[in-house]
Structures are given as structure tokens and as C-alpha cells.
Scaffold this active site. Structure first.
Site, PDB file in Angstrom:
ATOM      1  N   HIS A 124      39.101  41.286  37.465  1.00  0.00           N
ATOM      2  CA  HIS A 124      40.214  41.086  36.526  1.00  0.00           C
ATOM      3  C   HIS A 124      41.020  42.367  36.277  1.00  0.00           C
ATOM      4  CE1 HIS A 124      39.015  37.030  35.647  1.00  0.00           C
ATOM      5  NE2 HIS A 124      37.851  37.390  35.142  1.00  0.00           N
ATOM      6  N   ASP A 161      33.836  33.854  42.321  1.00  0.00           N
ATOM      7  CA  ASP A 161      33.612  33.862  40.866  1.00  0.00           C
ATOM      8  C   ASP A 161      34.377  32.670  40.265  1.00  0.00           C
ATOM      9  OD1 ASP A 161      32.852  36.103  38.516  1.00  0.00           O
ATOM     10  OD2 ASP A 161      34.479  34.733  37.961  1.00  0.00           O
ATOM     11  N   HIS A 163      36.106  32.479  37.717  1.00  0.00           N
ATOM     12  CA  HIS A 163      37.405  32.882  37.172  1.00  0.00           C
ATOM     13  C   HIS A 163      38.312  33.392  38.293  1.00  0.00           C
ATOM     14  CE1 HIS A 163      34.464  33.415  33.828  1.00  0.00           C
ATOM     15  NE2 HIS A 163      35.421  32.777  33.158  1.00  0.00           N
ATOM     16  N   ASP A 248      29.101  32.616  38.087  1.00  0.00           N
ATOM     17  CA  ASP A 248      29.331  31.865  36.857  1.00  0.00           C
ATOM     18  C   ASP A 248      29.842  30.443  37.112  1.00  0.00           C
ATOM     19  OD1 ASP A 248      31.564  33.158  37.815  1.00  0.00           O
ATOM     20  OD2 ASP A 248      32.045  34.205  35.962  1.00  0.00           O
TER      21      ASP A 248
HETATM   22 ZN   LIG Z   1      33.787  35.159  36.146  1.00  0.00          ZN
END
Ligand SMILES: [Zn+2]
Length: 344
Positions: A124, A161, A163, A248
């Protein structure tokens, strides 16, 4: 082929207290690798700190100085999600340096593939700011390092991931030498990663976003890997592959709503490994991103390493989700993405 792993207790010095992204994550992974005897099958690679110059290939100097400043002042919150301690700057330098070390070991042939077990995570972090538990973008720094140090022309980053790796996408959005492919829950944090984000200018087509609705499990992910990721990678012909490996999307992970099992992660990694074997001499570097259920995280990292080692017996103590939704029809989504990218 030998498989390397990067780890150092310096990664525990990024002290986030009761935050979900905490040092117990790495402790759980290392202890599981030791208890199962897997650690002895791996080549231990010692990380170094990334230099400010190496970080600057990705991040603005003000951002790097800001992280250093906050650490020197004893830490604090950078945004609503992201917290630092006095040890975080050093840990973050070693996290980026760990991804570099894993890349060096693979490129030099010291090992066939490697996994950087590092924190804080990185995907991120944008060129200008920390966010989403990430300070510096470890995979992006290692990618820039590999492009320059080994004169590479094409590197593929796969980010599974749950996200979207908005930072990695932003950093390479106009760079035709780097293809970024992400599977992620959508709509979800951080909000980016729509199908229409495909790269700009000469890099058009080198961003491949695969936004998946909540509830996708092993079957849906495998369809995506076989029908989108494999053909996109095959056309790009990478010379090196890096993986932003977050766990995740596991069904037991409470941060997101996906239903992937440990076996499912092993199956994805098997496809990634086959792609690397076919496309780039097996040169494959994993770097840890998210994953917040400690058992799911530790068993899934071990499963990943088992696949890289060629071990066929994959242990999955958690099994499959009891709430796995009925098979979702993601064929229309896959077809749309295949059309957007004119995949063969
Ligand atoms: Zn994540």
C-alpha cells in the site's frame, strides 16, 4: 532447486502494540517452520538495510525523511490504520533490504526461489506516503533494484493479498518494464483496482486488475489464475517474477470476506511456480504482505514453501471453509477482463 528465506529479529522491532499487524505474525510463521522441520530444508538468507538511495528509486526523499523523523520522535500514528514505533524505521529499511536480498539470491543462482519473511508489509505504500500498515514498498524497491542491477527489461509482480496493492500499481503505472497483476476483494480497502485501470502511455496493458466480489474461494481464484494471470504473464514474458504474498484472503482471516483455504494458496503457488519455470528459469521471489489469522498465515506460508521445495504433502489443519458460498459464477468477470486485455 534450493529455496531461500529471509528473516531477522529486527522485523520484530516494528512494535505496533495491539494492532492486527504485529510481531506475533512473524513469530507464528517462524515457530511453525521450526516445529514442522521445514526451516532446515531452507537456505537462510541474512537481510541488510536498504540504502536511502535504493528507497529513492521508488519513494520521494521527503517520505523517507518523514518515516525516519517519526521513529526518532518515538513513533506514532501516520494515518487511521498505520502506526510506528521507534524501531520501525530500521525494521522498514531491513524489510525493503530483505526483499532485495531475496532477489539477489535468486538472480545470482544462490537459490532457485526465495521468500522474504519481512514486516512492515509494503504494497500500500505509495511513492509519497505510508498507508495501510505499510511504510516502504518492499516489492517495488526490489523490482527497481533488479531492473537496474541486472539490466532487466521485464519484471512481473503478482499480488494475491486480499487488498489491492495501490502503492505498487501507482509506482509502476507508467512503467512498461513492470507488469502488475492483482487479485483483490472489491469494492474494499483501499478502493482502487477497478478493471479499467490498465496502465498509462507506453505502459498501457501492463496493469491487470482482477477485482473479485466477497465470497470467492479456491475455485474462483484458480479460474482467475488459469484464465487471466497465466495468459497475461505468458504474453509479457517476464525475466523475473515477484509475488506480493498476502494471506488475508484465507477464509479464517477476519479482515476480509474471501474463502480461500491453505490448500487453495498452495494450488495458486503451484501455478505461479509453473509459470516461473516456463517463462523465466524459475526465478521467483515472494515477499510477505498481509495475513492476520496466525494459524492460517503460518500454515499458508509453510504450504507456499512446500510447493517451492517440491514437497507434495501439503498440511492443512484448518480445512475448507464451513461457510464457503455456493460456487460463484465469475465467468462474466473473467470474460470482461480477458476482453479488456485482449488475452489469447
Ligand atoms: Zn491485505
Amino acid at each position: 532447486m534450493k529455496v531461500g528465506f529471509v528473516y531477522d529479529p529486527v522485523y520484530l522491532e516494528h512494535d505496533t502494540g495491539q494492532h492486527v499487524e504485529n510481531a506475533r505474525r512473524l513469530e507464528a510463521i517462524i515457530s511453525h517452520l521450526e516445529q514442522t522441520g521445514l526451516r532446515q530444508q531452507l537456505v537462510s538468507l541474512e537481510p541488510r538495510a536498504a540504502s536511502v538511495e535504493e528507497l529513492s528509486s521508488v519513494h520521494h526523499k521527503q517520505h523517507i525523511a518523514h518515516i525516519q523523523d517519526v521513529a526518532q520522535r518515538g513513533g506514532g500514528w501516520l494515518d487511521a490504520d498505520t502506526v510506528m514505533s521507534s524501531g520501525s524505521y530500521k525494521a522498514a529499511l531491513y524489510a525493503a533490504g530483505g526483499a532485495i536480498r531475496a532477489t539477489e539470491a535468486v538472480m545470482s543462482g544462490e537459490v532457485g526461489s526465495a521468500f522474504a519473511l519481512v514486516r512492515p508489509p509494503g504494497h500500500h505504500a505509495t511513492s509519497q506516503r505510508a498507508m495501510g500498515f505499510c511504510l516502504f514498498n518492499n516489492v517495488a524497491v526490489a523490482t527497481e533494484y533488479a531492473l537496474a542491477r541486472y539490466n532487466l527489461e521485464r519484471i512481473l509482480i503478482i499480488d494475491f493479498d486480499v487488498h489491492h496493492g495501490n502503492g505498487t500499481q501507482e509506482i509502476f503505472y507508467d512503467n512498461p518494464q513492470v507488469m502488475y497483476i492483482s487479485t483483490h476483494e472489491y469494492p474494499f480497502y483501499p478502493g482502487t483496482g477497478d478493471i479499467g485501470e490498465t496502465g498509462s502511455g507506453a505502459a498501457g496493458g501492463t496493469t491487470v486488475d482482477i477485482p473479485l466480489r466477497a465470497g470467492c474461494g479456491d475455485n474462483e481464484y484458480l479460474q482467475v489464475f488459469e484464465q487471466i494471470i497465466a495468459p497475461a504473464a505468458g504474453r509479457f514474458k517476464p525475466q523475473l517474477m515477484l509475488v506480493s504474498a498476502g494471506y488475508d484472503a484465507h477464509w479464517a482471516d477476519e479482515l476480509a470476506m474471501m474463502q480461500v483455504s491453505t490448500i487453495g494458496f498452495a494450488q495458486m503457488v503451484k501455478i505461479i511456480k509453473q509459470m516461473a519455470d516456463e517463462l523465466c528459469g524459475g526465478r521467483l521471489v515472494f515477499s510477505l504482505e498481509g495475513g492476520y489469522n496466525l494459524t492460517a498465515l503460518a500454515t499458508s506460508v509453510k504450504a507456499t514453501l512446500d510447493v517451492l521445495l517440491g514437497n507434495t504433502d501439503i498440511e492443512d489443519s484448518l480445512g475448507r471453509s464451513l461457510q464457503e458460498f455456493a460456487a460463484l459464477d465469475i465467468a462474466p468477470l473473467i470474460n470482461t477482463i480477458r476482453e479488456v486485455h485482449a488475452l489469447p
